[in-house]
Structure formats: structure tokens, C-alpha cells
Design a protein around this motif. Sequence first.
Motif, PDB file in Angstrom:
ATOM      1  N   PHE A  95     -16.983  40.352 -66.427  1.00 48.48           N
ATOM      2  CA  PHE A  95     -16.666  40.211 -65.015  1.00 48.48           C
ATOM      3  C   PHE A  95     -17.138  41.437 -64.248  1.00 48.48           C
ATOM      4  O   PHE A  95     -17.182  42.549 -64.785  1.00 48.48           O
ATOM      5  CB  PHE A  95     -15.155  40.038 -64.829  1.00 48.48           C
ATOM      6  CG  PHE A  95     -14.630  38.734 -65.359  1.00 48.48           C
ATOM      7  CD1 PHE A  95     -14.702  37.573 -64.602  1.00 48.48           C
ATOM      8  CD2 PHE A  95     -14.074  38.673 -66.624  1.00 48.48           C
ATOM      9  CE1 PHE A  95     -14.228  36.373 -65.092  1.00 48.48           C
ATOM     10  CE2 PHE A  95     -13.594  37.474 -67.134  1.00 48.48           C
ATOM     11  CZ  PHE A  95     -13.668  36.313 -66.361  1.00 48.48           C
ATOM     12  N   ASP A  96     -17.490  41.217 -62.978  1.00 44.49           N
ATOM     13  CA  ASP A  96     -17.745  42.363 -62.105  1.00 44.49           C
ATOM     14  C   ASP A  96     -16.457  43.144 -61.885  1.00 44.49           C
ATOM     15  O   ASP A  96     -16.468  44.379 -61.816  1.00 44.49           O
ATOM     16  CB  ASP A  96     -18.293  41.887 -60.753  1.00 44.49           C
ATOM     17  CG  ASP A  96     -19.661  41.258 -60.868  1.00 44.49           C
ATOM     18  OD1 ASP A  96     -20.507  41.805 -61.606  1.00 44.49           O
ATOM     19  OD2 ASP A  96     -19.887  40.208 -60.228  1.00 44.49           O
ATOM     20  N   VAL A 111     -11.918  42.846 -62.617  1.00 49.23           N
ATOM     21  CA  VAL A 111     -10.660  42.182 -62.952  1.00 49.23           C
ATOM     22  C   VAL A 111      -9.578  42.844 -62.116  1.00 49.23           C
ATOM     23  O   VAL A 111      -9.402  44.062 -62.157  1.00 49.23           O
ATOM     24  CB  VAL A 111     -10.317  42.291 -64.445  1.00 49.23           C
ATOM     25  CG1 VAL A 111      -8.902  41.755 -64.705  1.00 49.23           C
ATOM     26  CG2 VAL A 111     -11.328  41.511 -65.297  1.00 49.23           C
ATOM     27  N   GLU A 152     -17.962  49.662 -69.667  1.00 47.40           N
ATOM     28  CA  GLU A 152     -17.092  48.524 -69.367  1.00 47.40           C
ATOM     29  C   GLU A 152     -15.642  48.905 -69.657  1.00 47.40           C
ATOM     30  O   GLU A 152     -15.355  49.955 -70.242  1.00 47.40           O
ATOM     31  CB  GLU A 152     -17.486  47.306 -70.206  1.00 47.40           C
ATOM     32  CG  GLU A 152     -17.318  47.531 -71.699  1.00 47.40           C
ATOM     33  CD  GLU A 152     -17.890  46.393 -72.548  1.00 47.40           C
ATOM     34  OE1 GLU A 152     -17.383  46.211 -73.673  1.00 47.40           O
ATOM     35  OE2 GLU A 152     -18.822  45.718 -72.088  1.00 47.40           O
ATOM     36  N   THR A 186     -14.716  43.781 -68.294  1.00 49.68           N
ATOM     37  CA  THR A 186     -15.124  43.940 -66.901  1.00 49.68           C
ATOM     38  C   THR A 186     -15.788  45.282 -66.663  1.00 49.68           C
ATOM     39  O   THR A 186     -15.610  46.227 -67.440  1.00 49.68           O
ATOM     40  CB  THR A 186     -13.889  43.800 -65.980  1.00 49.68           C
ATOM     41  OG1 THR A 186     -14.298  43.896 -64.624  1.00 49.68           O
ATOM     42  CG2 THR A 186     -12.855  44.902 -66.260  1.00 49.68           C
ATOM     43  N   ARG A 187     -16.537  45.336 -65.581  1.00 47.23           N
ATOM     44  CA  ARG A 187     -17.137  46.608 -65.198  1.00 47.23           C
ATOM     45  C   ARG A 187     -16.209  47.422 -64.297  1.00 47.23           C
ATOM     46  O   ARG A 187     -16.324  48.642 -64.224  1.00 47.23           O
ATOM     47  CB  ARG A 187     -18.476  46.354 -64.497  1.00 47.23           C
ATOM     48  CG  ARG A 187     -19.506  45.698 -65.419  1.00 47.23           C
ATOM     49  CD  ARG A 187     -20.892  45.693 -64.816  1.00 47.23           C
ATOM     50  NE  ARG A 187     -21.012  44.766 -63.697  1.00 47.23           N
ATOM     51  CZ  ARG A 187     -22.104  44.642 -62.945  1.00 47.23           C
ATOM     52  NH1 ARG A 187     -23.154  45.420 -63.193  1.00 47.23           N
ATOM     53  NH2 ARG A 187     -22.162  43.767 -61.965  1.00 47.23           N
TER      54      ARG A 187
END
Length: 414
Positions: free
Chosen positions: A11-12, A14, A150, A163-164
Amino acid sequence: MSTQTTDSSLFDAVVVGAGPAGIATALALAHVGAKVALAGPPPPMVATARPETRTAALLTSSVDFLKRLGVWEPLLPHAAPLTAIRIVDSSRSLLRSPEIMFEARELGLEAFGYNIANSALSEVLYARAQDAVAHLAPQAIERVTTGTSEAVLTLAEGTHLVTRLVAGADGRNSPCRKAANIETRIQRYDQSAIASSFRHTISHGGVSTELHREGGSVTCVPTPDPLTSSLVLVGSTAEVDALMTMDERDFAAHLQERFGETLGVLSDVGPRAAFPVAGLTAKRLASNRTALIGEAAHVMAPIGAQGLNLGLRDAAALADCVTDALVQGRDPGEPYILAQYEQARQLDVLSRTIGIDLLDRSLLTNVLPIQLARGAVIAGLNRLAPLKRLVMQAGLAPPVSLPRLMRPLETAPA
């Protein structure tokens, strides 16, 4: 859309925490094109016949933000316009300040904002998230592990979200903040607050009344029912403990003594909830792939309708930063983007937390020069209309440019 967790998707962002600030953050990030997950137990969907104990007074920029997110229309039936704010010095001081009324029409506005029950706000936001957010994970987060490229969030059932960027909107005891090794400053007041509601025989007329007294403030805020107001009473911990032991009739009599005949006869007090009053400020607003939102970043005394509005500005500012990252092909969780977010939010957060802290402490002091100064300031505002308008404008807007999603629709970029 599935609400099952996954180990494979990156995900970009969360967003952790499904309170109003967290859901709004997820909606804002989804709105700007990010691939987003919202993690945390969903808000209870409880419909009640009377106002919710806790309400939020949303200022005009927050309303514009909710319009952008497509949730304002379903919120309108639950929203009470705030057309004026009346401040009364009800202390026993010999140097009592004059009463002052701030009216939205003085700024050419129909209302400063709208008061909405927290339950209604959360329910409408979450319903929108079910359609707009890529992924809902309705479980608690047990662990957050951040790395160089990440972050991995472990859910209660043992699965993971990768996520990032982590947007920590998980409250004043934020696990996300702790995982990011961000320290806090805490202000203690030996105060507690009571949230409730009551009925009255004279219409509130859209006016919010704040009684400033020794030990704290008593505020009633309009609800959609013109004969019902929500209540926030701040006092010493001992006083609040005593008030919580009163039955409904005695508590209503106590409120009647405070408000006099302003709202007529008071009755039908709703459920009371008490909570401690404390201030908390994160020393960093972002670090280690984590941006803090709302009460994970700042907690202040319930004065002046600043808390949730500040959290919504966090959400909109983070959306600006993620937008820029995606346009530039950058990692939204990299240090440069986190620094941009921190820079965008520092002055607004600092000015609001210091201002509310000073105001609350001024209500706790018996020092005559401070009481005299408060009275002189209010008297000056009553006499000088331009200065009064400046103060109202400062209360509505941050000392920096509004995030793009909070600008009025007619002036914001498409």
C-alpha cells in the motif's frame, strides 16, 4: 471490496485508527489517488433518539474538507449551525471580564461551522470509506515494524499489511507513535471534563455559550434540535468526581445555577461521560515512515473547538504531501516527504496547543494581573470591531495556508 487482510499487496499508506480523524485521513488519501488501507475496529453503528454524549464543532474549513470527500450531504441532517459564540465571565473575581458575543455575520458568514454528534460523523465517514478506500482491515494492530523501504503492520489475527507510509491516527496512547520512537510532552492540569446533553425551554438560536469560571469552563453547543444542547463541563478532578455522583435532577439544578435563565428551564440531562483533561504534544510529527494524525500528535483541553479541526487539517495536509510524492514518483514514506508534512503542520499545531494551554491556565489562576489582562483584552475586542474580526478569523483558520482539500470549492484546484 474485500475487508480481509492480505500479506502480498504493498500500500502507499495504511491509516491506523477508525475514529473520525483516521477515517477522514484514509478518505483524503484515497481521494488523491493513493492506494490506501484503513486498519482498526470500525465505529459502532448506534442510532439514538437523543444527541450523542460527545459532539464535534466543525469549523468552515473542516466543512469544506468534508464536502470534498463527498460526505457533507449525508451529514447535514445531523448538523447544527453555529451562528454565534457567547463568552461570559462567571467567576467570582472582582475583576470580571465583560461579556462578548462573536457573530458569524460579522465575517459575512452564515455560520462559523456546525456541531455534529461524533457517532453520526463516524458512521457517515465509515460508510463512505467502505466504497472509497481500497482496503478495510477491521482488526486491531498488534505490532508495527518499520524498515528502510517499507513498514509491516501485524494484525490481531496474525496477518500483515505492508505499506510505504503509516498514518498513525490511533489516539493519545498511539502504538504507531511508540513504534516510530517519537517522544511526547505532557501537560497536566488536575482537571476532568464531563460530556453530556440537556433540554431547555428557550431555543439556543444557534448560539454556543461558554461560561468561564474558576477551575475551568462550561460550554453548551447547539444541536439540530433547537431545544437541546450538548455540554462540556471542565472543572477540577474533585469537582467533576462529585458532579458525576449526582442524580439527573441534582445535576440539572447545578447546570441551571450556572446558566441562569439564558436557556430557560433546563431538564432531561443525557448520559454523562467523564474524562481527564491533559495536554500532549508529540516532539516530532513524523519519523520512521510514520506520520501522526489527530490525538496521536496533539491532545488539548476541550476549549475553543480546536481538537478535531486540528486533526482534520493534519489529514488534509498529509494528503497534500502524498499527492506531491505520487506526482513526483517519490516514496510517500521517505524522509523528505515526512519532513514536508512536519513543516506544513508545525506552526498550526504549536500555535493552537500553546494558545489553548494558556487560556486553560488563565482560568485556573487567581493572580489579579492575569485576570485584569483577560478583562482588558475582551473589553478591547468589544470596542474595536476590526480587531474583533481579526480574532474571529484567527480562530477559524490556521496561521498558514490551508491544505488544498480544505480550500473552498470555488477556489481550490480541481
